[in-house]
Design a protein around this motif. Sequence first.
Motif, short mmCIF file in Angstrom:
data_model
loop_
_atom_site.label_atom_id
_atom_site.label_comp_id
_atom_site.label_asym_id
_atom_site.label_seq_id
_atom_site.Cartn_x
_atom_site.Cartn_y
_atom_site.Cartn_z
N PRO A 147 0.84 -1.21 0.00
CA PRO A 147 0.00 0.00 0.00
C PRO A 147 0.88 1.26 0.00
O PRO A 147 2.06 1.18 0.31
CB PRO A 147 -0.79 -0.12 1.30
CG PRO A 147 0.08 -0.93 2.20
CD PRO A 147 0.90 -1.85 1.33
N TYR A 148 0.30 2.38 -0.35
CA TYR A 148 1.07 3.63 -0.50
C TYR A 148 0.28 4.77 0.16
O TYR A 148 -0.89 4.60 0.52
CB TYR A 148 1.33 3.89 -1.98
CG TYR A 148 0.08 3.93 -2.83
CD1 TYR A 148 -0.66 5.10 -2.97
CD2 TYR A 148 -0.38 2.78 -3.47
CE1 TYR A 148 -1.82 5.14 -3.71
CE2 TYR A 148 -1.55 2.81 -4.22
CZ TYR A 148 -2.26 4.00 -4.34
OH TYR A 148 -3.41 4.02 -5.07
N PRO A 149 0.92 5.94 0.33
CA PRO A 149 0.29 7.01 1.12
C PRO A 149 -1.04 7.55 0.57
O PRO A 149 -1.91 7.98 1.34
CB PRO A 149 1.35 8.11 1.14
CG PRO A 149 2.65 7.40 0.89
CD PRO A 149 2.33 6.26 -0.02
N ASN A 152 -2.59 12.04 -3.21
CA ASN A 152 -3.35 12.57 -4.34
C ASN A 152 -4.52 11.66 -4.69
O ASN A 152 -5.65 12.11 -4.82
CB ASN A 152 -2.42 12.76 -5.55
CG ASN A 152 -2.98 13.76 -6.54
OD1 ASN A 152 -4.01 14.40 -6.29
ND2 ASN A 152 -2.33 13.90 -7.67
N ASP A 153 -4.24 10.36 -4.83
CA ASP A 153 -5.30 9.41 -5.17
C ASP A 153 -5.96 8.91 -3.89
O ASP A 153 -5.54 7.91 -3.31
CB ASP A 153 -4.71 8.25 -5.98
CG ASP A 153 -5.79 7.34 -6.55
OD1 ASP A 153 -7.00 7.61 -6.32
OD2 ASP A 153 -5.43 6.36 -7.22
N GLY A 154 -6.98 9.63 -3.48
CA GLY A 154 -7.66 9.32 -2.23
C GLY A 154 -7.75 10.56 -1.35
O GLY A 154 -8.83 10.98 -0.96
N ALA A 184 -14.06 2.08 -1.27
CA ALA A 184 -13.81 0.93 -2.16
C ALA A 184 -13.84 1.30 -3.65
O ALA A 184 -14.31 0.52 -4.48
CB ALA A 184 -14.82 -0.19 -1.87
N GLU A 185 -13.34 2.50 -3.95
CA GLU A 185 -13.20 2.86 -5.38
C GLU A 185 -12.01 2.15 -5.99
O GLU A 185 -12.04 1.76 -7.14
CB GLU A 185 -13.03 4.38 -5.52
CG GLU A 185 -13.09 4.90 -6.97
CD GLU A 185 -11.79 4.75 -7.75
OE1 GLU A 185 -11.86 4.65 -8.99
OE2 GLU A 185 -10.70 4.70 -7.14
N ASP A 186 -10.94 2.04 -5.17
CA ASP A 186 -9.63 1.75 -5.75
C ASP A 186 -9.19 0.30 -5.54
O ASP A 186 -7.99 0.00 -5.59
CB ASP A 186 -8.59 2.72 -5.16
CG ASP A 186 -7.81 3.42 -6.25
OD1 ASP A 186 -7.76 2.89 -7.37
OD2 ASP A 186 -7.23 4.50 -5.97
N TYR A 187 -10.14 -0.61 -5.33
CA TYR A 187 -9.81 -2.02 -5.13
C TYR A 187 -9.91 -2.78 -6.45
O TYR A 187 -10.11 -3.99 -6.49
CB TYR A 187 -10.75 -2.65 -4.08
CG TYR A 187 -10.08 -3.57 -3.08
CD1 TYR A 187 -9.63 -3.10 -1.86
CD2 TYR A 187 -9.89 -4.93 -3.37
CE1 TYR A 187 -9.03 -3.95 -0.94
CE2 TYR A 187 -9.29 -5.78 -2.45
CZ TYR A 187 -8.86 -5.28 -1.24
OH TYR A 187 -8.27 -6.13 -0.32
N TYR A 308 3.29 9.55 -10.31
CA TYR A 308 3.16 9.09 -8.92
C TYR A 308 2.00 8.11 -8.77
O TYR A 308 1.88 7.43 -7.77
CB TYR A 308 2.87 10.30 -8.01
CG TYR A 308 1.73 11.10 -8.57
CD1 TYR A 308 0.42 10.74 -8.31
CD2 TYR A 308 1.96 12.15 -9.47
CE1 TYR A 308 -0.64 11.39 -8.90
CE2 TYR A 308 0.91 12.83 -10.06
CZ TYR A 308 -0.38 12.43 -9.78
OH TYR A 308 -1.41 13.07 -10.40
N HIS A 309 1.11 8.06 -9.77
CA HIS A 309 -0.18 7.40 -9.60
C HIS A 309 -0.04 5.90 -9.39
O HIS A 309 0.62 5.21 -10.17
CB HIS A 309 -1.05 7.68 -10.83
CG HIS A 309 -2.44 7.14 -10.71
ND1 HIS A 309 -2.91 6.09 -11.47
CD2 HIS A 309 -3.45 7.49 -9.89
CE1 HIS A 309 -4.16 5.85 -11.13
NE2 HIS A 309 -4.52 6.68 -10.18
N HIS A 310 -0.66 5.39 -8.33
CA HIS A 310 -0.57 3.98 -7.95
C HIS A 310 0.89 3.55 -7.74
O HIS A 310 1.27 2.42 -8.05
CB HIS A 310 -1.27 3.07 -8.98
CG HIS A 310 -2.75 3.27 -9.01
ND1 HIS A 310 -3.57 2.55 -9.85
CD2 HIS A 310 -3.57 4.11 -8.31
CE1 HIS A 310 -4.84 2.94 -9.66
NE2 HIS A 310 -4.86 3.88 -8.75
N THR A 311 1.69 4.49 -7.19
CA THR A 311 3.08 4.18 -6.81
C THR A 311 3.31 4.63 -5.37
O THR A 311 2.50 5.37 -4.80
CB THR A 311 4.12 4.91 -7.71
OG1 THR A 311 4.19 6.29 -7.30
CG2 THR A 311 3.76 4.82 -9.18
ZN ZN Z 1 -6.43 4.87 -7.81
#
Ligand code: ZN
Length: 339
Positions: A147-149, A152-154, A184-187, A308-311
């Motif tokens: 998992p990541y911080p 931005n995404d969230g 639960a958008e990003d699962y 950075y996205h999903h990293t």
């Molecule tokens: Zn995402």
Amino acid sequence: MKEYLIFPLSALFLIVACAGSAGKAGQQESKSAASQQVVKPMAIVPVFDSDSAYRFIAEQVAFGPRVPNSEGHRNCGDYLEAMLRAYGAEVIAQNVDITAYNGDVLKARNIIARFQPEKSERVLLCAHWDTRPWADSDPDPANHYKPYPGANDGGSGVGILLEVARHLSQVPTKVGVDIIFFDAEDYGRHAAEWRDAVEGEETWALGSAYWARNPHVKGYKARYGILLDIVGAPDSRFFLEGFSMHCAPFVLNKVWNHAYRLGYSAYFPKVEGGVITDDHVNVNRILGIPCIDIINHDADSPNGFGPYHHTMKDDMDWIDSATLKAVGQTVLSVIYSEK
Ligand code: ZN
Ligand code: AHN
């Protein structure tokens, strides 16, 4: 990799319709509106404090990743509910077990804040508050299951909407406003398994799908909705997203015109972007409420949403106050102008 996430606009018309009459009515209204710049008298609009929004993002990030079923997720959910209550909203938490594509049962929580709930004319503002369990776009494969911080995404959309909520607690709008933080958008399916994807499967945006089928009020209606997602990076570009163009063009037109008037045209180019699967699709398709997505698109990055996205790099270093200001002030201008 990009084509899994962002489709060309032409693909859209083959695969979706906007459910309900609201979407269609919206479309008609837009045809005349789209061709002209509508100049209305300015409403009195509060000044969006981007430092405050920035702090609200940092506070979320401080809980750790907000991956469903984790402690950080639970604690942050409690924080979000408490903040919205402190700002005078009537808060409803929708707690529901949702089974993800891989069988994981997610203790999901959609958080709904109703401002002036007695009003029947309403506007919906939303963002997802969960973060993705896996940094599956990270350049280092060793991170692909970490998992990541999720700054931005969230964090970013929620941070801006908390600052909007702070203003709603001080100065009421003429219409009622609902702020919804979807879970639960990003699962969505892990990138390593995209080749196993089944035609028509929906692994993303599970919380909003539940809410759209089970809204907090029976027969819930709003004039329109605005979804904020990935709205904090420096030099963000919010293009006209495909589903939004198809289902809610009058909303795009309204929001982009406010942005232009405020001097934020660089962030809000009136240029078509791709089609993005996100929470607004459920709001449009299932409830028939015309809803747009304000989402960063960066064509030069590997997955189209920024490097950075999903990293693991999606942290506070990627949050820029100037971008928060452009988005937040635009949203305030839109809702305080609503009659
Ligand atoms: Zn995402
Ligand atoms: C997908 O990646 C399928 N849709 C973009 C929406 C998104 C992902 N928002 C946050 N993460």
